[in-house]
Write a protein that holds these residues in place. Structure first.
Motif, PDB file in Angstrom:
ATOM      1  N   SER A   1       0.727  -1.290   0.004  1.00 21.23           N
ATOM      2  CA  SER A   1       0.123  -0.186  -0.060  1.00 21.23           C
ATOM      3  C   SER A   1       0.785   1.188   0.188  1.00 21.23           C
ATOM      4  O   SER A   1       0.252   2.229   0.058  1.00 21.23           O
ATOM      5  N   GLY A   2       2.272   1.060  -0.200  1.00 13.32           N
ATOM      6  CA  GLY A   2       2.921   2.412  -0.280  1.00 13.32           C
ATOM      7  C   GLY A   2       3.985   2.566   0.942  1.00 13.32           C
ATOM      8  O   GLY A   2       4.707   3.672   0.993  1.00 13.32           O
ATOM      9  N   SER A   3       4.038   1.863   2.116  1.00 15.58           N
ATOM     10  CA  SER A   3       5.092   2.057   3.268  1.00 15.58           C
ATOM     11  C   SER A   3       6.392   1.981   2.332  1.00 15.58           C
ATOM     12  O   SER A   3       6.998   1.132   1.400  1.00 15.58           O
ATOM     13  N   GLU A   4       7.293   3.070   2.694  1.00 14.28           N
ATOM     14  CA  GLU A   4       8.546   3.104   1.873  1.00 14.28           C
ATOM     15  C   GLU A   4       9.572   1.893   2.075  1.00 14.28           C
ATOM     16  O   GLU A   4      10.078   1.622   0.854  1.00 14.28           O
ATOM     17  N   ILE A   5       9.621   1.511   3.121  1.00 14.71           N
ATOM     18  CA  ILE A   5      10.869   0.434   3.347  1.00 14.71           C
ATOM     19  C   ILE A   5       9.899  -0.718   4.123  1.00 14.71           C
ATOM     20  O   ILE A   5       9.154  -0.572   4.867  1.00 14.71           O
ATOM     21  N   ALA A   6      10.344  -1.890   3.598  1.00  8.56           N
ATOM     22  CA  ALA A   6      10.228  -3.291   4.366  1.00  8.56           C
ATOM     23  C   ALA A   6      11.230  -3.790   4.705  1.00  8.56           C
ATOM     24  O   ALA A   6      12.512  -3.872   4.330  1.00  8.56           O
ATOM     25  N   TYR A   7      11.441  -3.902   6.076  1.00  6.45           N
ATOM     26  CA  TYR A   7      12.484  -4.684   6.855  1.00  6.45           C
ATOM     27  C   TYR A   7      12.335  -6.138   6.686  1.00  6.45           C
ATOM     28  O   TYR A   7      11.548  -6.963   7.342  1.00  6.45           O
ATOM     29  N   VAL A   8      13.385  -6.773   6.316  1.00  5.32           N
ATOM     30  CA  VAL A   8      13.596  -8.206   6.068  1.00  5.32           C
ATOM     31  C   VAL A   8      14.709  -8.844   6.897  1.00  5.32           C
ATOM     32  O   VAL A   8      15.842  -8.194   6.293  1.00  5.32           O
ATOM     33  N   ALA A   9      14.521  -9.946   7.390  1.00  2.00           N
ATOM     34  CA  ALA A   9      15.907 -10.538   8.011  1.00  2.00           C
ATOM     35  C   ALA A   9      16.735 -11.366   7.154  1.00  2.00           C
ATOM     36  O   ALA A   9      16.394 -11.821   6.168  1.00  2.00           O
ATOM     37  N   LEU A  10      18.026 -11.174   7.665  1.00  2.00           N
ATOM     38  CA  LEU A  10      19.155 -12.022   6.471  1.00  2.00           C
ATOM     39  C   LEU A  10      18.682 -13.597   6.828  1.00  2.00           C
ATOM     40  O   LEU A  10      18.951 -14.474   5.992  1.00  2.00           O
ATOM     41  N   SER A  11      18.369 -13.765   8.124  1.00  2.00           N
ATOM     42  CA  SER A  11      18.044 -15.175   8.574  1.00  2.00           C
ATOM     43  C   SER A  11      16.971 -15.200   9.605  1.00  2.00           C
ATOM     44  O   SER A  11      16.896 -14.063  10.327  1.00  2.00           O
ATOM     45  N   LYS A  12      16.460 -16.207  10.107  1.00  6.58           N
ATOM     46  CA  LYS A  12      15.503 -16.386  11.138  1.00  6.58           C
ATOM     47  C   LYS A  12      16.141 -15.936  12.425  1.00  6.58           C
ATOM     48  O   LYS A  12      15.573 -15.559  13.315  1.00  6.58           O
ATOM     49  N   ASN A  13      17.318 -16.284  12.512  1.00  6.12           N
ATOM     50  CA  ASN A  13      18.155 -16.209  13.735  1.00  6.12           C
ATOM     51  C   ASN A  13      18.625 -14.837  13.884  1.00  6.12           C
ATOM     52  O   ASN A  13      18.976 -14.254  15.001  1.00  6.12           O
ATOM     53  N   SER A  14      18.446 -13.884  12.934  1.00  4.36           N
ATOM     54  CA  SER A  14      18.752 -12.540  13.017  1.00  4.36           C
ATOM     55  C   SER A  14      17.842 -11.549  12.723  1.00  4.36           C
ATOM     56  O   SER A  14      17.916 -10.388  12.595  1.00  4.36           O
ATOM     57  N   ARG A  15      16.642 -11.764  13.204  1.00  2.69           N
ATOM     58  CA  ARG A  15      15.488 -10.711  13.172  1.00  2.69           C
ATOM     59  C   ARG A  15      15.660  -9.878  14.202  1.00  2.69           C
ATOM     60  O   ARG A  15      16.168 -10.146  15.359  1.00  2.69           O
ATOM     61  N   THR A  16      15.477  -8.436  13.867  1.00  3.12           N
ATOM     62  CA  THR A  16      15.412  -7.474  14.782  1.00  3.12           C
ATOM     63  C   THR A  16      14.157  -7.082  15.620  1.00  3.12           C
ATOM     64  O   THR A  16      14.139  -6.288  16.163  1.00  3.12           O
ATOM     65  N   ALA A  17      13.187  -7.514  14.836  1.00  3.03           N
ATOM     66  CA  ALA A  17      11.769  -7.410  15.547  1.00  3.03           C
ATOM     67  C   ALA A  17      10.801  -8.646  15.168  1.00  3.03           C
ATOM     68  O   ALA A  17      11.045  -9.354  14.232  1.00  3.03           O
ATOM     69  N   PRO A  18       9.963  -9.034  15.935  1.00  5.70           N
ATOM     70  CA  PRO A  18       9.057  -9.742  15.854  1.00  5.70           C
ATOM     71  C   PRO A  18       8.145  -9.740  14.740  1.00  5.70           C
ATOM     72  O   PRO A  18       7.692  -8.765  14.489  1.00  5.70           O
ATOM     73  N   GLY A  19       7.979 -10.825  13.937  1.00  8.23           N
ATOM     74  CA  GLY A  19       7.230 -10.871  12.835  1.00  8.23           C
ATOM     75  C   GLY A  19       7.929 -10.617  11.504  1.00  8.23           C
ATOM     76  O   GLY A  19       7.434 -10.622  10.331  1.00  8.23           O
ATOM     77  N   GLN A  20       9.114 -10.246  11.581  1.00  8.05           N
ATOM     78  CA  GLN A  20       9.970  -9.945  10.185  1.00  8.05           C
ATOM     79  C   GLN A  20      10.150 -11.445   9.617  1.00  8.05           C
ATOM     80  O   GLN A  20      10.520 -12.536   9.994  1.00  8.05           O
ATOM     81  N   LEU A  21       9.763 -11.240   8.464  1.00 12.06           N
ATOM     82  CA  LEU A  21      10.119 -12.463   7.304  1.00 12.06           C
ATOM     83  C   LEU A  21      11.835 -12.182   6.818  1.00 12.06           C
ATOM     84  O   LEU A  21      12.072 -11.323   6.924  1.00 12.06           O
ATOM     85  N   THR A  22      12.080 -13.597   6.542  1.00  7.59           N
ATOM     86  CA  THR A  22      13.375 -13.388   5.944  1.00  7.59           C
ATOM     87  C   THR A  22      13.428 -13.003   4.745  1.00  7.59           C
ATOM     88  O   THR A  22      12.361 -12.861   3.874  1.00  7.59           O
ATOM     89  N   ILE A  23      14.386 -12.363   4.145  1.00  5.97           N
ATOM     90  CA  ILE A  23      14.479 -11.820   2.495  1.00  5.97           C
ATOM     91  C   ILE A  23      13.987 -12.959   1.688  1.00  5.97           C
ATOM     92  O   ILE A  23      13.169 -12.788   0.687  1.00  5.97           O
ATOM     93  N   ASP A  24      14.269 -14.211   1.860  1.00  7.39           N
ATOM     94  CA  ASP A  24      13.892 -15.273   1.080  1.00  7.39           C
ATOM     95  C   ASP A  24      12.734 -15.679   1.237  1.00  7.39           C
ATOM     96  O   ASP A  24      12.022 -15.776   0.151  1.00  7.39           O
ATOM     97  N   GLU A  25      11.995 -15.490   2.398  1.00 11.02           N
ATOM     98  CA  GLU A  25      10.504 -15.776   2.657  1.00 11.02           C
ATOM     99  C   GLU A  25       9.830 -14.815   1.994  1.00 11.02           C
ATOM    100  O   GLU A  25       8.643 -14.668   1.434  1.00 11.02           O
ATOM    101  N   TRP A  26      10.128 -13.550   2.102  1.00 12.16           N
ATOM    102  CA  TRP A  26       9.516 -12.501   1.547  1.00 12.16           C
ATOM    103  C   TRP A  26       9.344 -12.325  -0.040  1.00 12.16           C
ATOM    104  O   TRP A  26       8.446 -12.358  -0.191  1.00 12.16           O
ATOM    105  N   ARG A  27      10.340 -12.853  -0.630  1.00 12.42           N
ATOM    106  CA  ARG A  27      10.374 -12.831  -2.018  1.00 12.42           C
ATOM    107  C   ARG A  27       9.604 -14.101  -2.576  1.00 12.42           C
ATOM    108  O   ARG A  27       9.065 -14.119  -3.573  1.00 12.42           O
ATOM    109  N   LYS A  28       9.558 -15.212  -1.861  1.00 13.79           N
ATOM    110  CA  LYS A  28       8.852 -16.270  -1.927  1.00 13.79           C
ATOM    111  C   LYS A  28       7.288 -15.922  -1.997  1.00 13.79           C
ATOM    112  O   LYS A  28       6.509 -16.268  -2.734  1.00 13.79           O
ATOM    113  N   VAL A  29       6.835 -15.113  -1.036  1.00 13.98           N
ATOM    114  CA  VAL A  29       5.618 -14.752  -0.648  1.00 13.98           C
ATOM    115  C   VAL A  29       5.065 -13.771  -1.877  1.00 13.98           C
ATOM    116  O   VAL A  29       4.083 -13.832  -2.736  1.00 13.98           O
TER     117      VAL A  29
END
Length: 206
Positions: A178-206
């Motif tokens: 819907s236009g949010s400027e930036i989406a934050y995606v984790a490098l891996s599941k173990n490196s999330r900086t906030a709850p609910g973050q998808l990894t970049i691989d999961e995000w692109r798959k979705v």
């Protein structure tokens, strides 16, 4: 834009993470300075293959962010709860850099009216981009965030907005679409900086 946040406990670890994140080809890297002692800001910027956002939630100082500014990073992200003199100093000296001012609510999603009041304060402090991240507990919270986002996109204001919690993945995707400027995606599941973050691989798959 897709951004990978990197939160390391040493510069050596950070350099390794930067290299790994670069291979994922995100649009931005977010560098957390919280646990780094006297980091070489210029070297970090030079090593990063992507434009950088610098963050320090624990111990932000004017001196550290002046180094970020002199190194010509792309963005600085400051929490609006820190000392106003730091925000004012950065806003005055940032030059071509973009200032993100953030509000995080880890307990709930406030009302739309309250969020709009906070965003008004953020832009009054000199932000180029307002960032809102709130706790998602129910579908109504998602609707509130999307309504706020829609309003400020109509006003041609730059805003980053998303939910937090393990229930927030849907809101992260919907806000970005819907236009949010930036989406934050984790490098891996173990490196999330906030709850609910998808990894970049999961995000692109979705």
């Amino acid at each position: 834009m897709l951004c990978i946040p990197l939160h390391a406990r040493s510069e050596k670890e950070l350099y390794s993470l930067i290299k790994k994140a670069g291979k994922k080809n995100p649009d931005l890297l977010e560098i957390w300075l919280d646990d780094l002692k006297n980091p070489d800001i210029r070297k970090i910027i030079e090593l990063s293959p992507r434009p950088t956002i610098f963050v320090n939630r624990k111990h932000p100082t004017v001196e550290q962010f002046q180094k970020v500014i002199s190194g010509k990073s792309a963005f600085i992200d400051l929490d609006i709860k820190i000392k106003k003199k730091i925000i004012q100093k950065v806003a005055t000296e940032k030059g071509r850099m973009k200032l993100i001012l953030s509000h995080h609510n880890y307990e709930k999603t406030p009302s739309q009216k309250m969020l709009e009041r906070i965003i008004g304060q953020i832009f009054a402090l000199g932000a180029d981009i307002a960032k809102i991240a709130t706790q998602i507990k129910k579908e109504e919270d998602e609707r509130v965030l999307l309504a706020v986002l829609k309003k400020y996109k109509t006003l041609k204001k730059k805003i980053i907005i998303h939910g937090m919690s393990e229930k927030s993945q849907k809101s992260r995707l919907e806000c970005y679409k819907s236009g949010s400027e930036i989406a934050y995606v984790a490098l891996s599941k173990n490196s999330r900086t906030a709850p609910g973050q998808l990894t970049i691989d999961e995000w692109r798959k979705v």
